[in-house]
Design a protein around this motif. Structure first.
Motif, mmCIF file in Angstrom:
data_model
loop_
_atom_site.group_PDB
_atom_site.id
_atom_site.type_symbol
_atom_site.label_atom_id
_atom_site.label_comp_id
_atom_site.label_asym_id
_atom_site.label_seq_id
_atom_site.Cartn_x
_atom_site.Cartn_y
_atom_site.Cartn_z
ATOM 1 N N ILE A 196 0.830 -1.202 0.000
ATOM 2 C CA ILE A 196 0.000 0.000 0.000
ATOM 3 C C ILE A 196 0.861 1.248 0.000
ATOM 4 O O ILE A 196 0.584 2.222 -0.715
ATOM 5 C CB ILE A 196 -0.950 -0.020 1.206
ATOM 6 N N LEU A 197 1.948 1.255 0.786
ATOM 7 C CA LEU A 197 2.848 2.401 0.814
ATOM 8 C C LEU A 197 3.485 2.626 -0.550
ATOM 9 O O LEU A 197 3.589 3.773 -1.021
ATOM 10 C CB LEU A 197 3.939 2.187 1.875
ATOM 11 N N ASP A 198 3.901 1.548 -1.219
ATOM 12 C CA ASP A 198 4.487 1.673 -2.561
ATOM 13 C C ASP A 198 3.476 2.262 -3.543
ATOM 14 O O ASP A 198 3.823 3.124 -4.363
ATOM 15 C CB ASP A 198 4.966 0.311 -3.058
ATOM 16 N N ALA A 199 2.230 1.827 -3.454
ATOM 17 C CA ALA A 199 1.194 2.342 -4.357
ATOM 18 C C ALA A 199 0.951 3.824 -4.093
ATOM 19 O O ALA A 199 0.794 4.622 -5.034
ATOM 20 C CB ALA A 199 -0.099 1.550 -4.167
ATOM 21 N N GLN A 200 0.924 4.212 -2.825
ATOM 22 C CA GLN A 200 0.723 5.626 -2.486
ATOM 23 C C GLN A 200 1.887 6.472 -2.997
ATOM 24 O O GLN A 200 1.679 7.576 -3.525
ATOM 25 C CB GLN A 200 0.585 5.776 -0.965
ATOM 26 N N THR A 201 3.107 5.950 -2.857
ATOM 27 C CA THR A 201 4.294 6.693 -3.311
ATOM 28 C C THR A 201 4.272 6.859 -4.826
ATOM 29 O O THR A 201 4.570 7.946 -5.344
ATOM 30 C CB THR A 201 5.576 5.961 -2.879
ATOM 31 N N ARG A 202 3.927 5.793 -5.545
ATOM 32 C CA ARG A 202 3.855 5.889 -7.009
ATOM 33 C C ARG A 202 2.821 6.918 -7.446
ATOM 34 O O ARG A 202 3.055 7.708 -8.369
ATOM 35 C CB ARG A 202 3.517 4.514 -7.610
ATOM 36 N N TYR A 203 1.675 6.906 -6.766
ATOM 37 C CA TYR A 203 0.626 7.870 -7.109
ATOM 38 C C TYR A 203 1.103 9.303 -6.886
ATOM 39 O O TYR A 203 0.925 10.175 -7.740
ATOM 40 C CB TYR A 203 -0.625 7.618 -6.281
ATOM 41 N N LEU A 204 1.702 9.560 -5.724
ATOM 42 C CA LEU A 204 2.139 10.920 -5.409
ATOM 43 C C LEU A 204 3.204 11.399 -6.394
ATOM 44 O O LEU A 204 3.183 12.558 -6.838
ATOM 45 C CB LEU A 204 2.674 10.983 -3.977
ATOM 46 N N ARG A 205 4.131 10.528 -6.740
ATOM 47 C CA ARG A 205 5.166 10.923 -7.694
ATOM 48 C C ARG A 205 4.580 11.211 -9.065
ATOM 49 O O ARG A 205 5.000 12.147 -9.751
ATOM 50 C CB ARG A 205 6.243 9.839 -7.770
ATOM 51 N N ALA A 206 3.583 10.427 -9.467
ATOM 52 C CA ALA A 206 2.930 10.686 -10.752
ATOM 53 C C ALA A 206 2.159 11.996 -10.707
ATOM 54 O O ALA A 206 2.187 12.783 -11.669
ATOM 55 C CB ALA A 206 1.988 9.530 -11.090
ATOM 56 N N ALA A 207 1.482 12.266 -9.578
ATOM 57 C CA ALA A 207 0.721 13.507 -9.446
ATOM 58 C C ALA A 207 1.653 14.712 -9.447
ATOM 59 O O ALA A 207 1.351 15.747 -10.065
ATOM 60 C CB ALA A 207 -0.104 13.478 -8.153
ATOM 61 N N VAL A 208 2.803 14.595 -8.792
ATOM 62 C CA VAL A 208 3.774 15.683 -8.755
ATOM 63 C C VAL A 208 4.343 15.941 -10.140
ATOM 64 O O VAL A 208 4.539 17.097 -10.563
ATOM 65 C CB VAL A 208 4.903 15.352 -7.750
ATOM 66 N N ALA A 209 4.597 14.864 -10.870
ATOM 67 C CA ALA A 209 5.167 15.015 -12.211
ATOM 68 C C ALA A 209 4.209 15.746 -13.151
ATOM 69 O O ALA A 209 4.644 16.428 -14.088
ATOM 70 C CB ALA A 209 5.522 13.644 -12.781
ATOM 71 N N ARG A 210 2.928 15.646 -12.897
ATOM 72 C CA ARG A 210 1.928 16.267 -13.779
ATOM 73 C C ARG A 210 1.548 17.671 -13.337
ATOM 74 O O ARG A 210 0.967 18.431 -14.120
ATOM 75 C CB ARG A 210 0.656 15.412 -13.798
ATOM 76 N N GLY A 211 1.835 18.021 -12.098
ATOM 77 C CA GLY A 211 1.381 19.309 -11.583
ATOM 78 C C GLY A 211 2.519 20.180 -11.126
ATOM 79 O O GLY A 211 3.705 19.851 -11.280
ATOM 80 N N ASN A 212 2.146 21.338 -10.542
ATOM 81 C CA ASN A 212 3.128 22.302 -10.065
ATOM 82 C C ASN A 212 3.207 22.207 -8.544
ATOM 83 O O ASN A 212 2.595 22.990 -7.821
ATOM 84 C CB ASN A 212 2.721 23.723 -10.503
ATOM 85 N N HIS A 213 3.960 21.207 -8.073
ATOM 86 C CA HIS A 213 4.070 20.954 -6.636
ATOM 87 C C HIS A 213 5.544 20.855 -6.266
ATOM 88 O O HIS A 213 6.038 19.798 -5.866
ATOM 89 C CB HIS A 213 3.346 19.657 -6.251
#
Length: 249
Positions: A196-213
């Protein structure tokens, strides 16, 4: 938990009378000796809450577990609010307190917080019950007196020490509630915490890559700390205690 049990007899009012609850002794009734004790009723209610949750604790459920009539319990415990007070104070007696503080208030306070976490995990209903507490029972007063002694070297006045302990207890209760909720989610998902932690990390990194964070991106790029629940609790607890230390300087 702000109302009486629905099975309470008419005329039973909400609220807890601390003098009647903690100062008055249980007086034997005329006629036949009492079939049960307040302590027995309290222990039964705690056992039900531990196994089934706080919502399962009703006067009817406690009476059924004891093999008694529901109405007969009201001669020992006038309402569900009072029963909750008894339950909270009963488990407060689980604290294992040293005879005297060590003099190292930070270490002593950490020990108390760890004790609280252990007790709240042993009784998962407790974090949710604490905000509804209306009075402090004898076991709780023992803990409170010990904490006041532990924090004497901080130089904080008595009111500040009481408020600080309330803050610490709130932190522990909130964190345990989060831990238990995460554990339930993991169990329901059928995956390991690492997955679950790995899935959350992958999601956050993908979201950061697409946005201005930008700030979040830097945070995710930094080395992460130990995510073991005990390690996480210890890190957060240290921050709370460090904050107390700053105020006491």
């Amino acid at each position: 938990m702000a109302r009486t049990d629905s099975a309470a007899p008419s005329g039973t009012h909400a609220g807890v009378d601390p003098e009647a609850l903690w100062l008055a002794t249980e007086r034997p009734r005329r006629g036949r000796p009492p079939a049960h004790t307040r302590a027995e009723i309290t222990a039964t209610a705690v056992a039900i809450a531990d196994a089934e949750g706080l919502a399962a604790v009703t006067m009817r459920a406690v009476a059924a577990r004891l093999g008694a009539g529901t109405m007969s319990l009201y001669s020992y415990v006038p309402n569900k609010e009072t029963l909750l007070e008894l339950m909270i104070d009963e488990v407060s007696g689980d604290h294992r307190l040293p005879t005297t503080p060590t003099g190292d208030w930070r270490s002593d306070l950490r020990r108390i917080a760890h004790e609280q976490r252990t007790i709240m995990r042993r009784h998962p209903w407790l974090p949710a019950a604490l905000p509804a507490r209306q009075t402090l029972g004898p076991n709780t007063l023992v803990v409170l007196d010990h904490v006041l002694a532990v924090m004497t070297p901080t130089g904080l006045d008595a009111q500040a020490r009481l408020e600080t302990f309330s803050l610490l207890t709130g932190f522990v209760a909130s964190h345990v509630s989060y831990e238990l909720a995460q554990e339930r989610a993991i169990e329901e998902a059928g995956r390991t915490p690492g997955e679950i932690l790995d899935a959350q990390t992958r999601y956050l990194r993908a979201a950061v890559a697409r946005g201005n964070h930008a700030h979040l991106a830097r945070a995710l790029a930094a080395p992460g700390g130990d995510q073991n629940p005990q390690a996480v609790f210890d890190r957060l607890l240290d921050r709370v205690i460090n904050g107390i230390a700053l105020e006491s300087e």
